[in-house]
Design an enzyme around this catalytic site. Structure first.
Site, PDB file in Angstrom:
ATOM      1  CD  GLU A 116      -1.943   1.968   2.110  1.00 16.68           C
ATOM      2  OE1 GLU A 116      -1.300   2.950   1.682  1.00 16.68           O
ATOM      3  OE2 GLU A 116      -2.448   1.886   3.238  1.00 16.68           O
ATOM      4  CB  CYS A 158      -1.875   6.337   2.963  1.00 16.21           C
ATOM      5  SG  CYS A 158      -3.013   5.437   4.007  1.00 16.21           S
TER       6      CYS A 158
END
Lengths: 487, 487
Positions: free
Chosen positions: A232, A269
């Protein structure tokens, strides 16, 4: 735990992998109730040690007590959700087709279920020292699927990694588990490389930078026996604003946007890195005022801070970029203040580097003149964790825009802001490359359990040699699709 | 169809990809009933053209009429199973969590479903001109998931590829579909490379050799935007025999084994390439007799035949390999006769190249002296499509052997032979690397639909902008998990 025994839980890569490999068959064969109980035992132990763990985290991560206590709750909540996912049993994907000699060709007895891949390497992330780190979502989901975990410690909080691993290992021992279900290796780059290269590791989970993630992904792919790498890697997370929505909502929008991109010093993120809005002086003024009132914050590490400042400098140096509010470093207290820039729709299309994530409290206002420009930006987007729209609801452009957001993102928002990722059955925290290396997977929510398993079909194997999950009597009382029908 | 219109259905890569890209949003948005109907329309059309298609296949593939007619039935059966999978709707993975403001933090409305990836490149395989080729399993599953397909024609049967594509395209048009749902590019290597490199292609499905598959997988991974490559690359498919089972069953076992490894001239990815049995003179004699009675067969192409003969030569030249029955080429009628070799357990452990697939009618008897040797071979196995055991049922070694087979294979058999892969809800036709590049996926059976989709979660998006699959009223009447509970 380590603060009382003083013994580190860090092993060499070889020892950690050997223990994980040794324990893997035992752990894979645990019944669902036992496995769920182990997850809950870890969660309970972490909750009961919160007063010892949070100060360690505060000292190492520069994050505040309230935020870190909340994060502990998220972390143990993740472990408990995964215990529920385990008991639920749907993730085993059980399908049974009984033998049917009347078919052409005759069909043998066939029984399918998902089995764990084996030991998983988890890279602890820096920005959530609890929730995406040693006992974070990746560890919880790997354990739920029946895979032992070897955690690579994070250089931003090695003492916390060690201390929380001690809590978890002791809880596992107390619950009757053998050694090797959970292990820890040191925070060095070399330990991470050695771990991915170890033949006993069957999959890797990583949350972090695109550069680091892609380098590790290449190692995983180049092994003699390649293994899946669930990376990720961050995302620009654009938020689109329609003209109909904007009118009269400039101040509210600016406050929400600035609050979201400066939350946690922009070290999420899911930070919104682009606000794509109609060219509008009122919005500009509202944004400048909102960002001017945002406080300075310390970043996680000196390295992350320096990367952020360099990233801002690189963007400012692009001729088409206008600085709306210049932040920067306050040397006295080592705090960074947020930066907001503006760029035209045409200019961002000419500068794809502006579509790359810059980790930290900065964002970019992209000003468009018409809906056609807005759609061209949507077409140019890279893979995203999240994308959203602020709209009234009857704008015709939405029929064009929303499918484009689905095509590029793992999560599509209507209103609100992308920071804040609920830990639920329905969450998707993932997205097309380069947001992640495996767009079909999620690192948050119940479906994360699906990453570390693969199906096996047993043909004519007598029941006594099969998992109880595949027995006709269904002793675990889990969903089974039998002869085509899902019960 | 092409035999009446005479017009080829082969397009350039650019045209085929442009049409697929153009059609993708329409196809993704089809309701489940419409999409299932299109799959059934193709199946019906192929069945009704069987008398025209089979002679083309016979001329190009050197396979017999009975086999090819049976394969047409398998092919249309696959399409119809996929239509059922579509109507079933479980593959959409719908999860709905309603907003809950009482939680900390408050939870927004979150709705998750799988969406199609977009245009899929399918490489037609040579060994099943119908079932794993132009309209084979990969095409059926990609269409089921809502992805347009561009097929790369097979050099072993380009005329059949063209003719059956015409049948399918005409059926789609008659059913009301726009152009671009199914396209065809030529059989050249360059067309395949260009297809995988085309930015409009979102995933690749391939069945074929390890060498060809890994080369294409590298192209898919090295694109600026990498895409998933679902390669099914073959496997050695070992069958283990316990000492208790063997006694008295030597002739039956030999007949079954030889029948399986010579079926279709050994040109199945599930051919048993190893028989791992106790050292036994009676078994040897029975095998030599059975293989001596097996007929010669023509192979699919000159290239495949030459590769096979070279593969046999390479194995014979290994000092530890003993030839039990030498086959070879009968020049007069271009038929190959099967070859059987023998090797000791210790010797195969010293020659890992003997664990690699050799496509064609040959196999290897591996003779062991004790159970410990058998388990060492099981530990040394590479990833497999299938592995099996012939056992009585109460041998203690099975508790050691069966978990090793699960760890290495996608399908584990008890008795029987691996050739014959039922098209069912429960099938897993896949396995760890190097048997496939994606061990979590299958290329046969209902679960194949799961390859070409990824999840998206919609946060607070009004129902009118969502797929009916996500509506509270559930107009498609599909399984939904709502607030944690699967209905």
């Amino acid at each position: 735990m380590s603060t009382t025994t003083g013994a580190t839980r860090v092993s060499s890569v070889d020892v950690a992998c050997a223990q994980a490999h040794e324990t893997a068959p035992w752990f894979a064969a645990t019944d669902l109730s036992t496995r769920a109980g182990l997850l809950e035992a870890i969660a309970d132990a972490v909750d009961s040690h919160i007063d010892e763990l949070v100060p360690i985290a505060m000292a190492e991560s520069r994050l505040g007590e309230e935020r870190l206590r909340g994060e502990v709750g998220r972390t143990t909540g993740q472990l408990r959700l995964m215990a529920n996912v385990v008991r639920d049993g749907v993730f085993l994907g059980v399908v049974i087709d009984h033998a049917d000699p009347s078919l052409t060709p005759p069909r043998p007895d066939l029984r399918r279920m998902n089995i764990p891949l084996g030991p998983v390497a988890v890279f602890a992330a820096s920005n959530f020292p609890f929730a995406f780190s040693t006992l974070g979502g990746d560890t919880a989901s790997a354990l739920a699927s029946g895979c032992p975990v070897v955690v690579k410690s994070n250089p931003g909080h090695p003492q916390l990694s060690d201390a929380i691993m001690a809590v978890a290992q002791d809880a596992l021992v107390a619950a009757g588990a053998p050694d090797g279900v959970l292990g820890l290796v040191d925070e060095s780059l070399q330990a991470g490389i050695d771990l991915v290269n170890d033949d006993r590791i069957e999959a890797v989970a990583f949350t972090g930078s695109q550069r680091g993630g892609l380098a590790l992904a290449k190692i995983a792919a180049d092994r003699p026996r390649p293994i899946p790498f669930f990376g990720e890697l961050g995302s620009i997370n654009p938020m689109f604003v329609t003209a109909d929505y904007l009118a009269g909502r400039e101040t509210e929008l600016a406050a929400g946007f600035v609050g979201s991109f400066t939350l946690g010093a922009g070290q999420f993120c899911t930070k919104p890195g682009l606000l794509i809005a109609p060219r509008d002086e009122t919005l500009r003024a509202a944004l400048i005022e909102a960002v001017g009132g945002a406080p300075g914050q310390r970043m996680l590490t000196d390295g992350i801070r320096d990367m952020f400042l360099a990233g801002v400098d690189a963007r400012v140096s692009i001729g088409d970029v206008e600085v709306l509010h210049a932040g920067g470093l306050d040397d006295a207290n080592d705090e960074v203040r947020p930066t907001l820039m503006a760029v035209s729709a045409n200019a961002i299309l000419a500068h794809p580097e502006l579509l790359e994530e810059c980790f930290g409290p900065m964002s970019l206002l992209v000003e468009y003149d018409d809906a056609e420009q807005m759609l061209r930006i949507a077409d140019a987007l890279p893979g995203l964790l999240a994308a959203g729209v602020h709209a009234v609801g009857d704008e015709s452009v939405l029929a064009e825009l929303l499918p484009r957001l689905s095509a590029h993102a793992g999560r599509v928002l209507w209103g609100g802001w992308p920071t804040g990722v609920a830990v639920t059955w329905s969450m998707q925290h993932g997205g097309p490359f380069p947001a992640t290396t495996r767009p079909e997977s999620t690192s948050v929510g119940a479906a994360a359990v699906q990453r570390f398993i693969r199906p096996v079909t047993y043909q004519s194997v007598p029941e006594e040699w099969l998992s109880p999950a595949l027995h006709d009597a269904n002793p675990w009382a889990i969903p089974q699709r039998v002869d085509g029908v899902l019960d």
